[in-house]
Design a protein around this motif. Sequence first.
Motif, mmCIF file in Angstrom:
data_model
loop_
_atom_site.group_PDB
_atom_site.id
_atom_site.type_symbol
_atom_site.label_atom_id
_atom_site.label_comp_id
_atom_site.label_asym_id
_atom_site.label_seq_id
_atom_site.Cartn_x
_atom_site.Cartn_y
_atom_site.Cartn_z
ATOM 1 N N ALA A 1 0.829 -1.198 0.000
ATOM 2 C CA ALA A 1 0.000 0.000 0.000
ATOM 3 C C ALA A 1 0.865 1.250 0.000
ATOM 4 N N ALA A 2 0.367 2.273 -0.658
ATOM 5 C CA ALA A 2 1.057 3.556 -0.673
ATOM 6 C C ALA A 2 0.113 4.611 -0.116
ATOM 7 N N VAL A 3 0.687 5.621 0.482
ATOM 8 C CA VAL A 3 -0.102 6.720 1.018
ATOM 9 C C VAL A 3 -0.348 7.709 -0.117
ATOM 10 N N LYS A 4 -1.588 8.019 -0.349
ATOM 11 C CA LYS A 4 -1.932 9.019 -1.361
ATOM 12 C C LYS A 4 -1.697 10.392 -0.762
ATOM 13 N N SER A 5 -0.923 11.184 -1.446
ATOM 14 C CA SER A 5 -0.557 12.495 -0.937
ATOM 15 C C SER A 5 -1.688 13.502 -1.116
ATOM 16 N N PRO A 6 -1.880 14.346 -0.114
ATOM 17 C CA PRO A 6 -2.843 15.436 -0.264
ATOM 18 C C PRO A 6 -2.262 16.609 -1.063
ATOM 19 N N LEU A 7 -0.989 16.514 -1.430
ATOM 20 C CA LEU A 7 -0.295 17.611 -2.120
ATOM 21 C C LEU A 7 -0.206 17.340 -3.612
ATOM 22 N N SER A 8 -0.077 18.405 -4.385
ATOM 23 C CA SER A 8 0.181 18.260 -5.820
ATOM 24 C C SER A 8 1.569 17.660 -6.012
ATOM 25 N N ASP A 9 1.843 17.184 -7.209
ATOM 26 C CA ASP A 9 3.157 16.580 -7.477
ATOM 27 C C ASP A 9 4.300 17.554 -7.205
ATOM 28 N N GLU A 10 4.143 18.799 -7.648
ATOM 29 C CA GLU A 10 5.210 19.792 -7.448
ATOM 30 C C GLU A 10 5.362 20.141 -5.966
ATOM 31 N N ALA A 11 4.245 20.320 -5.267
ATOM 32 C CA ALA A 11 4.308 20.616 -3.828
ATOM 33 C C ALA A 11 4.926 19.451 -3.070
ATOM 34 N N LEU A 12 4.602 18.239 -3.494
ATOM 35 C CA LEU A 12 5.148 17.046 -2.849
ATOM 36 C C LEU A 12 6.659 16.967 -3.045
ATOM 37 N N LYS A 13 7.119 17.322 -4.240
ATOM 38 C CA LYS A 13 8.563 17.289 -4.517
ATOM 39 C C LYS A 13 9.309 18.278 -3.614
ATOM 40 N N GLN B 1 11.677 17.114 -0.392
ATOM 41 C CA GLN B 1 13.096 17.481 -0.315
ATOM 42 C C GLN B 1 13.399 18.214 0.991
ATOM 43 N N ALA B 2 12.503 19.095 1.394
ATOM 44 C CA ALA B 2 12.706 19.831 2.648
ATOM 45 C C ALA B 2 12.716 18.874 3.835
ATOM 46 N N LEU B 3 11.781 17.946 3.842
ATOM 47 C CA LEU B 3 11.710 16.988 4.954
ATOM 48 C C LEU B 3 12.913 16.054 4.968
ATOM 49 N N GLN B 4 13.344 15.576 3.801
ATOM 50 C CA GLN B 4 14.496 14.679 3.750
ATOM 51 C C GLN B 4 15.757 15.396 4.209
ATOM 52 N N PRO C 1 3.879 25.495 -0.777
ATOM 53 C CA PRO C 1 3.536 24.093 -1.055
ATOM 54 C C PRO C 1 2.865 23.353 0.102
ATOM 55 N N ASP C 2 3.293 23.629 1.344
ATOM 56 C CA ASP C 2 2.721 22.876 2.458
ATOM 57 C C ASP C 2 2.918 23.608 3.786
ATOM 58 N N PRO C 3 1.976 24.463 4.147
ATOM 59 C CA PRO C 3 2.080 25.197 5.403
ATOM 60 C C PRO C 3 2.109 24.299 6.640
ATOM 61 N N VAL C 4 1.563 23.090 6.549
ATOM 62 C CA VAL C 4 1.597 22.171 7.690
ATOM 63 C C VAL C 4 3.040 21.744 7.960
ATOM 64 N N THR C 5 3.746 21.362 6.906
ATOM 65 C CA THR C 5 5.161 21.014 7.049
ATOM 66 C C THR C 5 5.955 22.239 7.485
ATOM 67 N N GLN C 6 5.634 23.386 6.928
ATOM 68 C CA GLN C 6 6.321 24.613 7.323
ATOM 69 C C GLN C 6 6.179 24.842 8.827
ATOM 70 N N ASP C 7 4.984 24.632 9.351
ATOM 71 C CA ASP C 7 4.744 24.810 10.781
ATOM 72 C C ASP C 7 5.615 23.853 11.605
ATOM 73 N N LEU C 8 5.709 22.614 11.172
ATOM 74 C CA LEU C 8 6.563 21.639 11.856
ATOM 75 C C LEU C 8 8.013 22.114 11.860
ATOM 76 N N LEU C 9 8.499 22.555 10.706
ATOM 77 C CA LEU C 9 9.882 23.017 10.595
ATOM 78 C C LEU C 9 10.125 24.269 11.442
ATOM 79 N N ILE C 10 9.137 25.154 11.514
ATOM 80 C CA ILE C 10 9.258 26.347 12.349
ATOM 81 C C ILE C 10 9.417 25.954 13.823
#
Length: 155
Positions: free
Chosen positions: A2-14, A18-21, A129-138
């Motif tokens: 199984a794969a997780v379907k992303s709530p983000l567009s392909d470009e936002a996901l990329k 990269q930011a998360l990795q 691309p993803d304010p939720v991830t941005q919040d985590l990084l902040i």
Amino acid sequence: MAAVKSPLSDEALKVTGQALQGALVDLIDLSLVAKQAHWNLTGRNFKVVHEHLDEVVDLARAGQDDVAERAVAIGVNPDGRARTLADRTEIPQLEAGYLADDKVVAAVTDVLAQIIARFRERIAATDEPDPVTQDLLIGIAAQLEKQHWMFQAQT
């Protein structure tokens, strides 16, 4: 499988992936560098610095778990393997052997400053691309900046 379907567009996901990795690699290596210094520390300020390094390790380990889980939640596989870390880390490594407390404080201060700069770049990159991830990084960056201030105050 199984794969997780992303709530983000392909470009936002990329961009977000990269930011998360990058954050994951920084946090894993920060925990290793801080633990290496913790084990090999010497000097007059041994106890204070020794205990402070464990705070950095705890912060880095908690942050890496949060970052990896966020990656999976948006459909990105985090890669925390040793080979990946060795190939991608930008953190300067400590010398082998015993390490004087003043040199450790200076090195950790520098490492934290470098990581914070990269986190701020990732924060800017994830704004759209993803304010939720941005919040985590902040949130993680705020904790890193607190540790940076506390180490820098010892120099």
